[in-house]
Design a protein around this motif. Sequence first.
Motif, PDB file in Angstrom:
ATOM      1  N   PRO A 208      67.909 -64.090  -6.324  1.00  0.00           N
ATOM      2  CA  PRO A 208      68.966 -63.182  -5.879  1.00  0.00           C
ATOM      3  C   PRO A 208      68.970 -61.859  -6.628  1.00  0.00           C
TER       4      PRO A 208
ATOM      5  N   THR B 297      81.836 -63.925 -14.200  1.00  0.00           N
ATOM      6  CA  THR B 297      81.700 -62.986 -13.088  1.00  0.00           C
ATOM      7  C   THR B 297      83.051 -62.737 -12.432  1.00  0.00           C
TER       8      THR B 297
ATOM      9  N   GLN C 112      71.551 -49.534  -8.409  1.00  0.00           N
ATOM     10  CA  GLN C 112      71.338 -50.706  -9.239  1.00  0.00           C
ATOM     11  C   GLN C 112      72.619 -51.163  -9.918  1.00  0.00           C
ATOM     12  N   VAL C 113      72.755 -52.470 -10.025  1.00  0.00           N
ATOM     13  CA  VAL C 113      73.868 -53.041 -10.779  1.00  0.00           C
ATOM     14  C   VAL C 113      73.282 -54.069 -11.736  1.00  0.00           C
TER      15      VAL C 113
ATOM     16  N   MET D  28      73.675 -57.225 -13.607  1.00  0.00           N
ATOM     17  CA  MET D  28      74.582 -58.367 -13.487  1.00  0.00           C
ATOM     18  C   MET D  28      74.901 -58.964 -14.850  1.00  0.00           C
TER      19      MET D  28
ATOM     20  N   ARG E 154      84.825 -60.233 -14.277  1.00  0.00           N
ATOM     21  CA  ARG E 154      84.278 -58.916 -14.038  1.00  0.00           C
ATOM     22  C   ARG E 154      84.810 -58.320 -12.740  1.00  0.00           C
TER      23      ARG E 154
ATOM     24  N   ARG F  91      79.145 -68.923 -15.996  1.00  0.00           N
ATOM     25  CA  ARG F  91      78.764 -67.623 -15.435  1.00  0.00           C
ATOM     26  C   ARG F  91      79.660 -67.249 -14.273  1.00  0.00           C
TER      27      ARG F  91
ATOM     28  N   LYS G 149      70.592 -56.297  -9.795  1.00  0.00           N
ATOM     29  CA  LYS G 149      70.580 -56.339  -8.334  1.00  0.00           C
ATOM     30  C   LYS G 149      70.452 -54.923  -7.810  1.00  0.00           C
TER      31      LYS G 149
END
Lengths: 228, 228
Positions: free
Chosen positions: A94, A138, A70-71, A73, A141, A134, A63
């Motif tokens: 997304p 997440t 930037q990340v 995911m 995280r 997921r 993303k």
Amino acid sequence: MYMLDRSLIAGLPPFSGLTRPDLDLILEKARSLRIAAGQPVFEQDAEAHSFFLLLDGHVRVVKTTADGQQVIMRYISAGQLIGIATALGRLTYPATAVAAVDSLALAWPNEAWHELAARYPAFAANTYKTVAARLEETNERVVDLATALVDRRVAHALLRLIEQSGRKTEFGIEISFPISRQDIADMTGTTLHTVSRLLTAWEHQGFVKSTRKRVTVVDAQRLLDHVG
Amino acid sequence: MYMLDRSLIAGLPPFSGLTRPDLDLILEKARSLRIAAGQPVFEQDAEAHSFFLLLDGHVRVVKTTADGQQVIMRYISAGQLIGIATALGRLTYPATAVAAVDSLALAWPNEAWHELAARYPAFAANTYKTVAARLEETNERVVDLATALVDRRVAHALLRLIEQSGRKTEFGIEISFPISRQDIADMTGTTLHTVSRLLTAWEHQGFVKSTRKRVTVVDAQRLLDHVG
DNA sequence: CGACACTTTGATCCGATTCAACCATCGTGG
DNA sequence: CCACGATGGTTGAATCGGATCAAAGTGTCG
């Protein structure tokens, strides 16, 4: 266009429990595509037309924020679905999915999803479980990012990577695709500098071993203990 | 035990598109429960037996780390489902759900899930959409935690809260349940001290207004502009 | 072999936590 | 009904984890 062979997908988690004729019908609606390392499978905010199954290779899902940060995911490895959030009602992707190495995927048009889900409840159920898994991952995280210091976050990221796609080697378990310090930083909300310092320190302590774009975890348990 | 009235759930998102007889059958399997402010609906790591629909009140979903740090994953308001990850295959609850105010919920035993999902595809589809939406929301949060400074994260949290359960008042939009500085800190990975300082500064600048456990956003746009 | 991408390492700086102390408000029971 | 303990909130000062700034080293590929 040649016929795709059902052996491509038989035995993969999303299709577990389906018969061979089922698989053939599912494959009829798919097209296959080759993605060179560094090339996108789909791009953030683009109109979502398809969902994908990665047959071979590794893809990172990234993303990008309005100001260009930037990340990463997640990394997707062979056998997993990508771009499915869109099958569940989104109109745009997304995130961007970029091949980390030369990869091979199957693509189905989004319209095929409802049909497949209706006809093969096991496929639908598997997909929902993936989404639920997921979500939970997440959530973990978020907890990590909200509570842990950088060293712990980086360690957790490495451990997750070797668990999801580690390859046993002479020295330990190696992350089975090229990954840079910058990539690790983008997964953990830090900078390549800090990641570099951590890996160097850990290498001195014998927890990991790394060269350009390759990281091996030598002793997962001690690394985990080290960061608390 | 008295009969639950279908008007309780008619019109709520998870049950949209269902007929009145459908609703009656669904309600037959439910029991209702009252939860006093501060009391748990279910607890992290406990065996998952039921999933829930919040009929009235507000519930916060909290994860606690091994070393006792808390992270508020989300606030649930009336009309939303909680504890559904478990319906999708988990054996234990991944978090604790605590009532933020006196609340009222319906509970279904997990076994009812498959039956309901099979018989009422619209209910199943709505639920999957909820899970998918929460995944996307959580992804956004990861990006925020990984890239934004504290002031931005706190601002985003407040804006999300007023969007999801804001109440218009004379001065702006108020978060419609009691929320402390510590709670906001637990949502954004910071400390109550930092949140306190930010709210004080923002109050001086006219973006927000707050008293003990109550926060009102006076000017969402200017607050958003302020944090970039 | 040269250009480029990736990595290392030192020095400096800053945002936010931590430590510390005090104040305000609420609910409760004598 | 008011006193008092408990919970929640404010604010200053010291400290520190990591980012940022800066520069040089190294592996890889065309």
